[in-house]
Design a protein around this motif. Structure first.
Motif, PDB file in Angstrom:
ATOM      1  N   ASN A 143       0.826  -1.210   0.000  1.00  0.00           N
ATOM      2  CA  ASN A 143       0.000   0.000   0.000  1.00  0.00           C
ATOM      3  C   ASN A 143       0.865   1.268   0.000  1.00  0.00           C
ATOM      4  N   PRO A 144       1.666   1.457  -1.038  1.00  0.00           N
ATOM      5  CA  PRO A 144       2.571   2.615  -1.060  1.00  0.00           C
ATOM      6  C   PRO A 144       1.849   3.944  -1.188  1.00  0.00           C
ATOM      7  N   GLY A 145       0.571   3.909  -1.614  1.00  0.00           N
ATOM      8  CA  GLY A 145      -0.169   5.152  -1.799  1.00  0.00           C
ATOM      9  C   GLY A 145       0.305   5.902  -3.030  1.00  0.00           C
ATOM     10  N   GLU A 146      -0.208   7.113  -3.195  1.00  0.00           N
ATOM     11  CA  GLU A 146       0.192   7.915  -4.352  1.00  0.00           C
ATOM     12  C   GLU A 146       1.657   8.297  -4.251  1.00  0.00           C
ATOM     13  N   ASN A 147       2.383   8.124  -5.346  1.00  0.00           N
ATOM     14  CA  ASN A 147       3.795   8.505  -5.374  1.00  0.00           C
ATOM     15  C   ASN A 147       4.186   8.843  -6.798  1.00  0.00           C
ATOM     16  N   LEU A 148       5.247   9.610  -6.924  1.00  0.00           N
ATOM     17  CA  LEU A 148       5.733  10.056  -8.230  1.00  0.00           C
ATOM     18  C   LEU A 148       6.970   9.296  -8.687  1.00  0.00           C
ATOM     19  N   GLY A 149       7.421   8.318  -7.888  1.00  0.00           N
ATOM     20  CA  GLY A 149       8.629   7.575  -8.224  1.00  0.00           C
ATOM     21  C   GLY A 149       9.436   7.290  -6.975  1.00  0.00           C
ATOM     22  N   LEU A 150      10.746   7.163  -7.140  1.00  0.00           N
ATOM     23  CA  LEU A 150      11.593   6.743  -6.024  1.00  0.00           C
ATOM     24  C   LEU A 150      13.003   7.299  -6.138  1.00  0.00           C
ATOM     25  N   VAL A 151      13.688   7.300  -4.986  1.00  0.00           N
ATOM     26  CA  VAL A 151      15.131   7.481  -4.903  1.00  0.00           C
ATOM     27  C   VAL A 151      15.659   6.305  -4.094  1.00  0.00           C
ATOM     28  N   ALA A 152      16.671   5.584  -4.615  1.00  0.00           N
ATOM     29  CA  ALA A 152      17.256   4.433  -3.927  1.00  0.00           C
ATOM     30  C   ALA A 152      18.747   4.675  -3.730  1.00  0.00           C
ATOM     31  N   VAL A 153      19.280   4.221  -2.582  1.00  0.00           N
ATOM     32  CA  VAL A 153      20.686   4.443  -2.230  1.00  0.00           C
ATOM     33  C   VAL A 153      21.309   3.122  -1.800  1.00  0.00           C
ATOM     34  N   ALA A 154      22.467   2.777  -2.374  1.00  0.00           N
ATOM     35  CA  ALA A 154      23.217   1.576  -1.978  1.00  0.00           C
ATOM     36  C   ALA A 154      24.613   2.003  -1.523  1.00  0.00           C
ATOM     37  N   SER A 155      25.012   1.561  -0.324  1.00  0.00           N
ATOM     38  CA  SER A 155      26.338   1.858   0.219  1.00  0.00           C
ATOM     39  C   SER A 155      27.128   0.558   0.282  1.00  0.00           C
ATOM     40  N   TYR A 156      28.317   0.532  -0.337  1.00  0.00           N
ATOM     41  CA  TYR A 156      29.052  -0.725  -0.468  1.00  0.00           C
ATOM     42  C   TYR A 156      30.538  -0.445  -0.636  1.00  0.00           C
ATOM     43  N   GLN A 157      31.321  -1.516  -0.602  1.00  0.00           N
ATOM     44  CA  GLN A 157      32.760  -1.426  -0.851  1.00  0.00           C
ATOM     45  C   GLN A 157      33.159  -2.627  -1.690  1.00  0.00           C
ATOM     46  N   PHE A 158      34.090  -2.449  -2.617  1.00  0.00           N
ATOM     47  CA  PHE A 158      34.400  -3.533  -3.537  1.00  0.00           C
ATOM     48  C   PHE A 158      35.865  -3.493  -3.949  1.00  0.00           C
ATOM     49  N   ALA A 217      25.937   4.372  -4.645  1.00  0.00           N
ATOM     50  CA  ALA A 217      25.213   4.423  -5.909  1.00  0.00           C
ATOM     51  C   ALA A 217      23.799   4.904  -5.610  1.00  0.00           C
ATOM     52  N   VAL A 218      23.354   5.939  -6.335  1.00  0.00           N
ATOM     53  CA  VAL A 218      22.034   6.522  -6.106  1.00  0.00           C
ATOM     54  C   VAL A 218      21.228   6.413  -7.401  1.00  0.00           C
ATOM     55  N   PHE A 219      20.024   5.881  -7.298  1.00  0.00           N
ATOM     56  CA  PHE A 219      19.137   5.690  -8.441  1.00  0.00           C
ATOM     57  C   PHE A 219      17.876   6.523  -8.233  1.00  0.00           C
ATOM     58  N   ARG A 220      17.232   6.896  -9.352  1.00  0.00           N
ATOM     59  CA  ARG A 220      15.948   7.573  -9.218  1.00  0.00           C
ATOM     60  C   ARG A 220      15.082   7.281 -10.441  1.00  0.00           C
ATOM     61  N   SER A 221      13.763   7.311 -10.212  1.00  0.00           N
ATOM     62  CA  SER A 221      12.806   7.050 -11.270  1.00  0.00           C
ATOM     63  C   SER A 221      11.552   7.867 -11.012  1.00  0.00           C
ATOM     64  N   PRO A 258      17.258   4.165 -13.810  1.00  0.00           N
ATOM     65  CA  PRO A 258      18.480   4.903 -14.168  1.00  0.00           C
ATOM     66  C   PRO A 258      19.339   5.226 -12.943  1.00  0.00           C
ATOM     67  N   LEU A 259      20.663   5.129 -13.126  1.00  0.00           N
ATOM     68  CA  LEU A 259      21.619   5.548 -12.101  1.00  0.00           C
ATOM     69  C   LEU A 259      21.688   7.064 -12.099  1.00  0.00           C
ATOM     70  N   TRP A 260      21.468   7.673 -10.948  1.00  0.00           N
ATOM     71  CA  TRP A 260      21.519   9.130 -10.821  1.00  0.00           C
ATOM     72  C   TRP A 260      22.969   9.575 -10.665  1.00  0.00           C
ATOM     73  N   TRP A 261      23.677   8.943  -9.722  1.00  0.00           N
ATOM     74  CA  TRP A 261      25.112   9.195  -9.599  1.00  0.00           C
ATOM     75  C   TRP A 261      25.756   8.051  -8.827  1.00  0.00           C
ATOM     76  N   SER A 262      27.092   7.953  -8.954  1.00  0.00           N
ATOM     77  CA  SER A 262      27.897   6.994  -8.205  1.00  0.00           C
ATOM     78  C   SER A 262      29.168   7.709  -7.788  1.00  0.00           C
ATOM     79  N   ARG A 263      29.513   7.593  -6.512  1.00  0.00           N
ATOM     80  CA  ARG A 263      30.672   8.352  -6.025  1.00  0.00           C
ATOM     81  C   ARG A 263      31.210   7.728  -4.741  1.00  0.00           C
ATOM     82  N   THR A 264      32.402   8.186  -4.332  1.00  0.00           N
ATOM     83  CA  THR A 264      33.012   7.780  -3.071  1.00  0.00           C
ATOM     84  C   THR A 264      32.628   8.782  -2.002  1.00  0.00           C
TER      85      THR A 264
END
Length: 351
Positions: A265-280, A315-319, A297-303
């Motif tokens: 039940n996410p309700g009304e929404n216009l999309g999302l922003v997702a964030v992943a924190s990792y080390q490789f 890594a930050v994504f948005r839709s 789509p990937l919005w940006w990736s940085r240290t």
């Protein structure tokens, strides 16, 4: 006969006859002028509509950009709170605290990690160890038992089996004190230092004793295990020994792993922003995010700095596509042979 200046329409004088040709030409000129005027008006209207649509889209894009930045900043702030606050339309997973929706990763130290490597058996790992046998003869000869090796994958050595031989000991000796030491030579770090006791029985014989001090190993790191006698002066005879067996659980994973979540039940929404924190390590590509099976789509990736003095990847994504009820959001992770990727946290905020 005279004519108008702009459209060349006939202007009859009082004495002029009205001729059919002149009259028809006048009507054609009027028709042409009206048509051109209508066409020009339509083109002008279309251009105005296109300009308005472009302006509206620009405003909407800027508004969505601002909403995404606010959502990202809010999520980053909330990450600093322990426990993570309950919020509508927000998902957050700290892998040091939970393993919700994780597949293809194993716990390593405090976080979940993927380590793509060939599976290694206990005998194979033992054969990789460059051992120097313990040799003790009274107080004149002392050589510690050492076993150095490079870890072929992540894993846990639960125990070592030490096989020893002893000769011509004084009848009163039943214990042989030693120091056990684990060293990560790659990080130049002592992992463990503890006292152990070898239990001898009789003046001469053999001993098989299990050392149950677990050693967590990381792929590619070089380790050294050392058993050093601490009171050789107690001996009249001699003792020698080496590792004959070990108990090992491999922490190797496949080349692919996933982390997933969904909103009820996410309700009304216009999309999302997702964030992943990792080390490789070197050959691990940037994670991908799928929403309902479609790549986001990937919005940006940085240290970035994680607030604990560590530099990690983000890594930050948005839709701007609506997230539907129970729609699966899947973070896809991958790494190359003998590489590792540690997932610290990931989360999604609905816009």
């Amino acid at each position: 006969m005279n004519y108008t200046e702009k459209y060349h329409l006939p202007q009859w004088d009082e004495t002029d006859r009205i001729l059919r040709v002149d009259f028809n030409q006048m009507c054609l000129n009027i028709e042409k002028g009206l048509r051109q005027n209508a066409t020009g008006s339509a083109e002008a209207s279309e251009q105005i509509a296109a300009d308005i649509a472009e302006a509206v889209q620009t405003v909407e894009n800027k508004a969505f950009d601002q909403a995404c930045r606010l959502a990202y900043n809010h999520y980053c702030f909330a990450q600093t709170l322990t426990p993570f606050p309950r919020q509508a339309g927000v998902f957050h997973l700290d892998t040091s605290l939970a393993d919700t929706g994780l597949s293809g990763l194993v716990k390593y130290h405090d976080y979940y990690q993927m380590n793509y490597a060939a599976s290694t058996s206990e005998n194979q790992l033992l054969s990789m160890m460059d051992q120097t046998e313990m040799s003790v003869s009274g107080s004149t000869t002392l050589q510690a038992l050492t076993a150095a090796f490079t870890a072929p994958s992540n894993g846990l050595i639960q125990s070592f089996l030490l096989y020893a031989q002893f000769y011509d000991l004084s009848s009163g000796i039943t214990v042989f004190p030693c120091e056990l030491k684990y060293t990560d030579l790659t990080d130049n770090q002592t992992i463990l230092t503890t006292d152990i006791t070898l239990n001898l029985n009789g003046k001469s014989g053999t001993l098989s004793q299990t050392i149950q001090e677990p050693l967590l190993i990381a792929c590619g790191h070089k380790y050294q295990v050392t058993v050093t006698p601490t009171s050789p002066r107690l001996l009249d005879g001699s003792v020698s020994g080496r590792f004959a067996r070990l108990s090992f659980t491999s922490g190797a994973t496949g080349a692919k792993a996933t982390a997933s979540c969904s909103f009820q039940n996410p309700g009304e929404n216009l999309g999302l922003v997702a964030v992943a924190s990792y080390q490789f390590t070197a050959n691990c590509p940037t994670p991908k995010l799928l929403a309902g099976g479609q790549e986001v789509p990937l919005w940006w990736s940085r240290t970035v700095e994680d607030g604990k003095g560590n530099n990690i990847q983000e890594a930050v994504f948005r839709s701007n596509d609506t997230v539907k009820d129970n729609e699966t959001l899947q973070l896809q992770l991958s790494c190359g042979q003998n590489e590792t990727l540690t997932l610290y946290s990931w989360g999604v905020t609905l816009i």
